[in-house]
Design an enzyme around this catalytic site. Structure first.
Site, PDB file in Angstrom:
ATOM      1  N   TYR A   1     -18.548   2.456   7.112  1.00 47.68           N
ATOM      2  CA  TYR A   1     -18.223   1.129   7.669  1.00 47.68           C
ATOM      3  C   TYR A   1     -18.507   1.110   9.173  1.00 47.68           C
ATOM      4  O   TYR A   1     -19.223   0.253   9.682  1.00 47.68           O
ATOM      5  CB  TYR A   1     -16.752   0.822   7.388  1.00 47.68           C
ATOM      6  CG  TYR A   1     -16.222  -0.394   8.105  1.00 47.68           C
ATOM      7  CD1 TYR A   1     -16.523  -1.672   7.666  1.00 47.68           C
ATOM      8  CD2 TYR A   1     -15.405  -0.264   9.230  1.00 47.68           C
ATOM      9  CE1 TYR A   1     -16.030  -2.796   8.324  1.00 47.68           C
ATOM     10  CE2 TYR A   1     -14.909  -1.379   9.890  1.00 47.68           C
ATOM     11  CZ  TYR A   1     -15.226  -2.632   9.434  1.00 47.68           C
ATOM     12  OH  TYR A   1     -14.735  -3.727  10.099  1.00 47.68           O
TER      13      TYR A   1
ATOM     14  N   ARG B   1      -4.431  -3.333   3.765  1.00 53.99           N
ATOM     15  CA  ARG B   1      -4.067  -2.468   4.889  1.00 53.99           C
ATOM     16  C   ARG B   1      -2.583  -2.111   4.850  1.00 53.99           C
ATOM     17  O   ARG B   1      -1.818  -2.668   4.070  1.00 53.99           O
ATOM     18  CB  ARG B   1      -4.443  -3.138   6.211  1.00 53.99           C
ATOM     19  CG  ARG B   1      -5.880  -2.827   6.575  1.00 53.99           C
ATOM     20  CD  ARG B   1      -6.431  -3.807   7.535  1.00 53.99           C
ATOM     21  NE  ARG B   1      -6.709  -5.054   6.845  1.00 53.99           N
ATOM     22  CZ  ARG B   1      -7.656  -5.901   7.190  1.00 53.99           C
ATOM     23  NH1 ARG B   1      -8.426  -5.647   8.219  1.00 53.99           N
ATOM     24  NH2 ARG B   1      -7.843  -7.011   6.514  1.00 53.99           N
TER      25      ARG B   1
HETATM   26  N1  UDP Z   1      -1.604   4.139   5.771  1.00 54.55           N
HETATM   27  C1  UDP Z   1      -0.342   4.626   5.405  1.00 54.55           C
HETATM   28  N2  UDP Z   1       0.278   4.100   4.299  1.00 54.55           N
HETATM   29  C2  UDP Z   1      -0.277   3.102   3.544  1.00 54.55           C
HETATM   30  C3  UDP Z   1      -1.557   2.603   3.923  1.00 54.55           C
HETATM   31  C4  UDP Z   1      -2.193   3.144   5.038  1.00 54.55           C
HETATM   32  O1  UDP Z   1       0.202   5.520   6.075  1.00 54.55           O
HETATM   33  O2  UDP Z   1       0.372   2.655   2.581  1.00 54.55           O
HETATM   34  C5  UDP Z   1      -2.242   4.652   7.010  1.00 54.55           C
HETATM   35  C6  UDP Z   1      -3.729   4.949   6.983  1.00 54.55           C
HETATM   36  O3  UDP Z   1      -3.985   6.245   6.523  1.00 54.55           O
HETATM   37  C7  UDP Z   1      -4.078   4.768   8.447  1.00 54.55           C
HETATM   38  C8  UDP Z   1      -3.145   3.688   8.947  1.00 54.55           C
HETATM   39  O4  UDP Z   1      -2.094   3.616   7.980  1.00 54.55           O
HETATM   40  O5  UDP Z   1      -3.796   5.935   9.166  1.00 54.55           O
HETATM   41  C9  UDP Z   1      -3.769   2.309   9.076  1.00 54.55           C
HETATM   42  O6  UDP Z   1      -4.513   2.045   7.932  1.00 54.55           O
HETATM   43  P1  UDP Z   1      -4.992   0.603   7.501  1.00 54.55           P
HETATM   44  O7  UDP Z   1      -5.436   0.685   6.074  1.00 54.55           O
HETATM   45  O8  UDP Z   1      -3.953  -0.407   7.818  1.00 54.55           O
HETATM   46  O9  UDP Z   1      -6.272   0.270   8.366  1.00 54.55           O
HETATM   47  P2  UDP Z   1      -6.992   0.849   9.692  1.00 54.55           P
HETATM   48  O10 UDP Z   1      -6.067   0.589  10.846  1.00 54.55           O
HETATM   49  O11 UDP Z   1      -7.233   2.325   9.462  1.00 54.55           O
HETATM   50  O12 UDP Z   1      -8.253   0.061   9.756  1.00 54.55           O
END
Ligand code: UDP
Length: 354
Positions: free
Chosen positions: A162, A209
């Site tokens: 991405y 997310r």
């Molecule tokens: N994450 C988490 N629990 C969840 C979903 C995501 O701890 O149920 C973590 C994920 O590994 C990342 C962070 O939360 O470190 C943010 O992930 P997100 O999918 O919101 O999007 P990003 O900020 O990475 O684009």
């Protein structure tokens, strides 16, 4: 001024469309769905075209020609999708977006292109903490549009397809700009959040997310799962602050000409563990129903949660000096107020009040 908003039906697109209509622009929105656009659809200056951008029956060139400004928000932007369907992510985020950019080149139209803070990749502290005197110093994770290198993980960690697609697209726009063939502005969002973000995973298939997972656990029971201990940090930006910054780019084409902007609330940094704890606290204080148990916080590995190929961005803080100086922009919402609004929306929706 007539604006073509490609991807208007998404979370950011719907808020931006409402703001542009309020500012007096005529907007044509294009998307596969319009369920987040209920207010815009009532507006006399809004036209909605329901189509997949990849559907060749849609005359992209005609739509671009008919506009003064093109805003491209089309993207798959959820990390879960980068793992599940990396080729599809590349096809939409690079190939289709390139087609839009090249149409703007052909017809001499200004382009505001949404990219991502993911293009910065990992922080220096994320890859070389042992070599730094104070790896926690925010300067090691503060990203500047002109200076910061981009540090991606290996090919086998396909999360980075991405960020790689987005950064290649940015480089192509820059190259067109160098040749004087494109007037562009690139937006790098830092975790925008607010009403209408994503969906609750218990109600719709997919991998949204983290906010939506945590919200779902709070509303419907279940655990708030911290991937790899929840050490990763993010800076969350209220969608109203974010669209205010974009509206300034729209209104000031000279200042935004061939510029890249970080858009983020640098004061709103929180670890994912801290996010879980704060959401729990806000939920308990404002939204918890009498007798409702409060979701527990638990841990899970990245591989268990996302599958093979997951990797993470450890920390990212935007340097927003450029948006301040060229656009006069300053984010206003702190983290608590940002979460209050996003959480309040989901609470009202699930309880039939939105
Ligand atoms: N994450 C988490 N629990 C969840 C979903 C995501 O701890 O149920 C973590 C994920 O590994 C990342 C962070 O939360 O470190 C943010 O992930 P997100 O999918 O919101 O999007 P990003 O900020 O990475 O684009």
């Amino acid at each position: 001024m007539k604006i073509l908003a490609l991807g208007a039906g998404g979370f950011i697109g719907s808020h931006l469309t409402e703001r542009l209509l309020r500012d007096g622009y005529a907007v044509t929105g294009v998307d596969t769905h319009s369920d987040k656009l209920t207010d815009a659809l009532k507006h006399p200056s809004f036209t909605f075209v329901a189509t997949d951008i990849a559907d060749r029956r849609f005359d992209l060139d005609a739509a671009v020609r008919a506009a003064d400004l093109v805003i491209d928000l089309i993207a798959y932007a959820n990390p879960g999708l980068y793992i599940r369907m990396p080729l599809e992510v590349f096809r939409l985020n690079f190939t289709e977006n390139l087609r839009i950019a090249e149409s703007c080149v052909r017809h001499g139209r200004r382009l505001i292109q949404f990219s991502s803070c993911e293009v910065y990749g990992k922080s220096v502290a994320g890859i070389a903490a042992g070599d730094l005197a104070d790896p926690d110093d925010p300067k090691h994770a503060t990203f500047n549009e002109e200076e910061s290198p981009m540090i991606m993980g290996p090919v086998g960690k396909h999360r980075w397809i991405y960020a790689s697609a987005k950064s290649l697209l940015e480089r192509v726009l820059h190259a067109y700009g160098l040749e004087g063939r494109l007037d562009y502005t690139i937006v790098r969002p830092f975790n925008f959040i607010g009403p209408r973000i994503d969906y609750l995973p218990s109600q719709q298939d997919g991998i949204p997310r983290v906010f939506s997972y945590f919200m779902d656990a709070l509303l419907n029971g279940g655990r708030m799962l911290l991937v790899d201990g929840g050490r990763q940090r993010r800076t969350y930006t209220h969608i109203a602050d974010a669209v205010d910054c974009i509206a300034r780019m729209v209104a000031r084409p000279g200042a935004a000409h061939n510029q890249i902007f970080n858009v983020g609330a640098r004061g709103n940094e929180v670890s994912i563990r801290g996010l879980a704890e704060l959401m729990r606290e806000i939920y308990a204080a404002r939204f918890r129903l009498p007798g409702q148990p409060l979701a527990e916080i638990a841990e899970v590995s990245g591989r268990e949660f996302y599958g093979e190929g997951y990797d993470d961005s450890d920390r990212r803080i935007p340097d927003i000096a450029k948006a301040r100086s060229l656009l006069g922009w300053e984010p206003r919402y702190d983290l608590r107020a940002t979460l209050d609004d996003a959480m309040g929306y989901y609470v009202a929706m699930t309880r039939g009040q939105a």
